[in-house]
Design an enzyme around this catalytic site. Sequence first.
Site, PDB file in Angstrom:
ATOM      1  NE  ARG A 167       0.841  88.745  45.812  1.00 35.86           N
ATOM      2  CZ  ARG A 167       1.680  88.776  44.783  1.00 35.86           C
ATOM      3  NH1 ARG A 167       1.824  87.719  44.004  1.00 35.86           N
ATOM      4  NH2 ARG A 167       2.396  89.845  44.517  1.00 35.86           N
ATOM      5  CB  SER A 241      -0.211  94.187  49.794  1.00 36.16           C
ATOM      6  OG  SER A 241       0.971  94.822  49.355  1.00 36.16           O
ATOM      7  CD  GLU A 337      -1.870  90.231  48.893  1.00 39.73           C
ATOM      8  OE1 GLU A 337      -1.102  89.588  49.633  1.00 39.73           O
ATOM      9  OE2 GLU A 337      -1.476  91.007  48.017  1.00 39.73           O
TER      10      GLU A 337
END
Length: 341
Positions: A167, A241, A337
Amino acid sequence: MTLQFRADVDLRPYNTFGMAVRAAHFCQLDDAADLPALLAHPLYRQGPVLWLGGGSNLLLTRDYPGLVVKVALAGIRLLREDGDDMIVEAAAGENWHGFVQHALAQGWYGLENLSLIPGTVGASPVQNIGAYGVEVKDRLLEVVCAQLDRNGEAATLSNAECRFGYRDSVFKHEAAGRLLVTAVRFRLSRRAELRTGYGDIQQQLQADGVDRPTPLDVSRAVVAIRQSKLPDPAVLGNAGSFFKNPVVPAEQAAALLERHPQLPRYPAADGKVKLAAGWLIDQCGLKGYRDGDAGVHDRQALVLVNHGRATGEQMRALARKVQQTVKEKFGVELEPEPLIL
């Protein structure tokens, strides 16, 4: 097309959390040829500036005091064929899932595991989006960018130059605020190389009665799984998420496993171990937890949701509560995130 600037714009339609915040100024970029004019505009030069894709990886906690630019660059084209490989370019403003479905319809395979991930093509390399054993870096050839400090002059970054991680990418670090993704080029294939190792996918294919899956079957399975687990942002505000799956040293994972034998874990780079953030949150009894209209989703603890009128600050407070609770129980830090502004 001439750029149009608007003042005092409601950003609810532009962020999937549905935060009721406003932008001091707003414009939409439909054509990369307009970039030099945008970069020279007084509203851009005085700043601050927020470049916006699908708004699906963003938590806005307050009104934005500067210029919000919605990147709406469109277009998908086949650049060339290289044996079984197809080099395909998609503009940054294309909807990610729409692009994946278009590729599948053309017989260009490799992205099927990434079906139904929210957001735009331009955001995919920034976040190095991933799901079910596949990351965008696995199929990404290069990224076409505009250099914001050079009047929008084009630059092309190779896969290696993007410095992809979990990520993560160069676009979150040195290139942040300096390079704007305008298009992404992918190396897709006529040959199916299916990744069906995840139990969820195998179970869904079995439920669908599929013995010899095609890439389209895998895509359909992934869509069904995501729809069963994840709330639709159009119905329940969320950013997918909210926390990254934490990566910890092997010794820490082993110690946790002694205390929690059911701990889901996966091998990560450099001998480290990736843990399942959703499982950790669930074990803290927070699945379905709600504080006013800010809540943890009742089917997927990794997703924080806006039940209607939650503010960005309330969502951030909930995120901090989740982080603190997991830290106290497991000694593990959870990292958000989304970009939080």
